[in-house]
Design a protein around this motif. Structure first.
Motif, mmCIF file in Angstrom:
data_model
loop_
_atom_site.group_PDB
_atom_site.id
_atom_site.type_symbol
_atom_site.label_atom_id
_atom_site.label_comp_id
_atom_site.label_asym_id
_atom_site.label_seq_id
_atom_site.Cartn_x
_atom_site.Cartn_y
_atom_site.Cartn_z
ATOM 1 N N VAL A 233 6.205 6.864 10.207
ATOM 2 C CA VAL A 233 5.886 5.370 10.119
ATOM 3 C C VAL A 233 4.343 5.073 10.224
ATOM 4 O O VAL A 233 3.408 4.446 9.450
ATOM 5 N N LEU A 234 3.744 5.821 11.093
ATOM 6 C CA LEU A 234 2.317 5.960 11.492
ATOM 7 C C LEU A 234 1.366 6.443 10.219
ATOM 8 O O LEU A 234 0.599 5.927 9.738
ATOM 9 N N GLU A 235 1.854 7.553 9.714
ATOM 10 C CA GLU A 235 1.166 8.276 8.682
ATOM 11 C C GLU A 235 1.077 7.252 7.219
ATOM 12 O O GLU A 235 0.180 7.003 6.521
ATOM 13 N N GLN B 65 -6.066 2.666 4.797
ATOM 14 C CA GLN B 65 -7.405 3.620 4.753
ATOM 15 C C GLN B 65 -7.969 3.792 6.103
ATOM 16 O O GLN B 65 -9.230 3.806 6.414
ATOM 17 N N ILE B 66 -7.004 4.412 7.028
ATOM 18 C CA ILE B 66 -7.541 4.639 8.270
ATOM 19 C C ILE B 66 -8.502 5.799 8.384
ATOM 20 O O ILE B 66 -7.996 6.875 7.653
ATOM 21 N N ASP B 67 -9.834 6.006 9.111
ATOM 22 C CA ASP B 67 -10.295 7.186 8.876
ATOM 23 C C ASP B 67 -10.133 8.216 10.094
ATOM 24 O O ASP B 67 -10.729 9.316 9.935
ATOM 25 N N LYS B 68 -9.680 7.661 11.140
ATOM 26 C CA LYS B 68 -9.543 8.355 12.393
ATOM 27 C C LYS B 68 -8.472 7.788 13.267
ATOM 28 O O LYS B 68 -8.531 6.788 13.431
ATOM 29 N N ARG C 120 -15.119 1.093 12.415
ATOM 30 C CA ARG C 120 -14.056 -0.256 12.224
ATOM 31 C C ARG C 120 -12.750 0.367 11.601
ATOM 32 O O ARG C 120 -11.986 -0.552 11.428
ATOM 33 N N LYS C 121 -12.825 1.180 10.877
ATOM 34 C CA LYS C 121 -11.701 1.651 10.035
ATOM 35 C C LYS C 121 -10.606 2.744 11.028
ATOM 36 O O LYS C 121 -9.778 3.632 10.454
ATOM 37 N N LEU D 40 -1.747 -4.073 14.375
ATOM 38 C CA LEU D 40 -1.332 -3.790 12.854
ATOM 39 C C LEU D 40 0.258 -3.644 12.877
ATOM 40 O O LEU D 40 0.777 -4.121 11.790
ATOM 41 N N ALA D 41 0.651 -2.900 13.935
ATOM 42 C CA ALA D 41 2.202 -2.874 13.673
ATOM 43 C C ALA D 41 2.783 -2.644 15.202
ATOM 44 O O ALA D 41 1.903 -2.140 16.193
#
Ligand SMILES: NC(=O)c1ccc[n+]([C@@H]2O[C@H](COP(=O)([O-])OP(=O)(O)OC[C@H]3O[C@@H](n4cnc5c(N)ncnc54)[C@H](O)[C@@H]3O)[C@@H](O)[C@H]2O)c1
Length: 344
Positions: free
Chosen positions: A11-13, A20-23, A78-79, A144-145
């Protein structure tokens, strides 16, 4: 967004790629870190996990400051995403840190306690305790979830499970129907994964439905305070007298006493009262406090945040499945209900 899955990494992936999560950073406490490491995060690097000491006492500014520092040293942007993996202490603390770091970065709650799954992780309230006041500093920020795997409950200490059950009963009284029928059956066996999934799902629907219609606690959200005016007063009284009492046990007694008040006001029928009391008594032992303490407990109700200029307002049950908001209750009605509780 609430997702039920026994495969949280999957789910997280998906969430990370959609956003567009960077970290990815994660927060746990010392009791939930093992679950985080073994069950969830093959793809999370050890240096991206921050572990705080367990316990409500650590939901404070000093820990928040250390978490902000950890985020900064991890070069979070912020990402970047913070995963709050734990009970309500972790989702409140982590949610607060994420919602304030660089004016807010996304976070996901992965609740691991029953209270976290049915209540604390949902609704967007984040915060820390400060100046001896509970949740004094905080923000409203939705995750976010919320990702729920009820099998995490298997390692939760029994007394924590029971304490969380008070909120399950509260939701049952508010909603009635199938959830109330399940409440009447008592706490399911911890191995009964299917029963827990159904139960937690029904609870999240109640909480989510209420907070969505009233995100800033202007009206309907007050119904979630059922049992809490007396519950907080009793909790505070036990604390001031150096006696240990779980939050759930206090709220459970609070729901019975407030139901007594509702019967006295002719809001609630005796038959519904009996069902509520029996359901609560089946799980929570009756609290013992002497009649000479009733005055002190009743006075503590005055510090409830729903009050206005010294008048006490409560949320009371009208029947199972229906709640009445903003009922004014006087001191002698509280004393009378405490007396009835002591005799019930
Ligand atoms: N934000 C909200 O809307 C909201 C609502 C209700 C409560 N809360 C907050 O929630 C907090 C209480 O939540 P809580 O009862 O979950 O407390 P908690 O997070 O302190 O968890 C209780 C204990 O259980 C342990 N634990 C949690 N999950 C575990 C697991 N799966 N296995 C083993 N141990 C586990 C924790 O380490 C801790 O020792 C309070 O700070 C309260 O203010 C917030």
């Amino acid at each position: 967004l609430i997702v039920f899955s026994e495969n949280i990494p999957e789910v997280l992936e998906r969430l990370c790629s959609e956003n567009q999560i960077d970290k990815i950073l994660a927060l746990a406490d010392e009791n939930t870190a093992h679950l985080l490491k073994s069950n969830v995060f093959s793809f999370l690097q050890a240096e991206n996990i921050y572990v705080v000491p367990a316990g409500e006492i650590n939901k404070n500014l000093s820990q928040a400051s250390k978490i902000w520092e950890f985020m900064a040293l991890s070069c979070a942007s912020r990402k970047s995403l913070l995963i709050n993996f734990g009970g309500g202490m972790i989702t409140d603390l982590g949610g607060f840190c994420a919602s304030t770091f660089m004016r807010g970065i996304p976070f996901v709650n992965v609740p691991t306690s029953l209270l976290g799954m049915v209540d604390a992780s949902i609704g967007g309230k984040t915060g820390i305790n400060h100046l001896h006041l509970k949740n004094y500093i905080g923000s409203f920020q939705n995750p976010l979830a919320i990702c729920i795997n009820t099998t995490f409950l298997k390692t939760l200490p029994k007394d924590e499970l029971i304490s969380g059950w008070a909120e399950v009963i509260k939701h049952g009284i508010i909603r009635g129907g199938k959830l109330w029928e399940l409440c009447k059956n008592g706490i399911p066996e911890i191995s009964d994964t299917e029963a827990w999934k159904i139960l937690v799902e029904l609870n999240t629907e109640v909480k989510q439905g209420i907070v969505e219609s009233d995100p800033r606690e202007k009206g309907l959200r007050k119904s979630l305070n059922l049992g809490h005016t007396l519950g907080h007063a009793i909790e505070t009284w036990f604390l001031q007298n150096g006696e240990k009492l779980s939050h759930g046990a206090a709220v459970a007694a609070g729901m019975i006493i407030e139901s007594h008040i509702a019967v006295g006001l002719k809001l609630l029928q005796m038959q519904d009262y009996n069902e509520i009391a029996q359901t609560i008594d089946g799980v929570f032992p009756k609290l013992k406090f002497n009649a000479d303490r009733f005055e002190e407990i009743a006075r503590l109700c005055l510090s409830d945040k729903k009050n206005q200029s010294g008048r006490i307002f409560m949320v009371l049950p009208k029947k199972i499945g229906e709640i009445q908001l903003d009922v004014e209750v006087n001191h002698s009605q509280i004393i009378e209900a405490l007396n009835r509780y002591a005799r019930h």
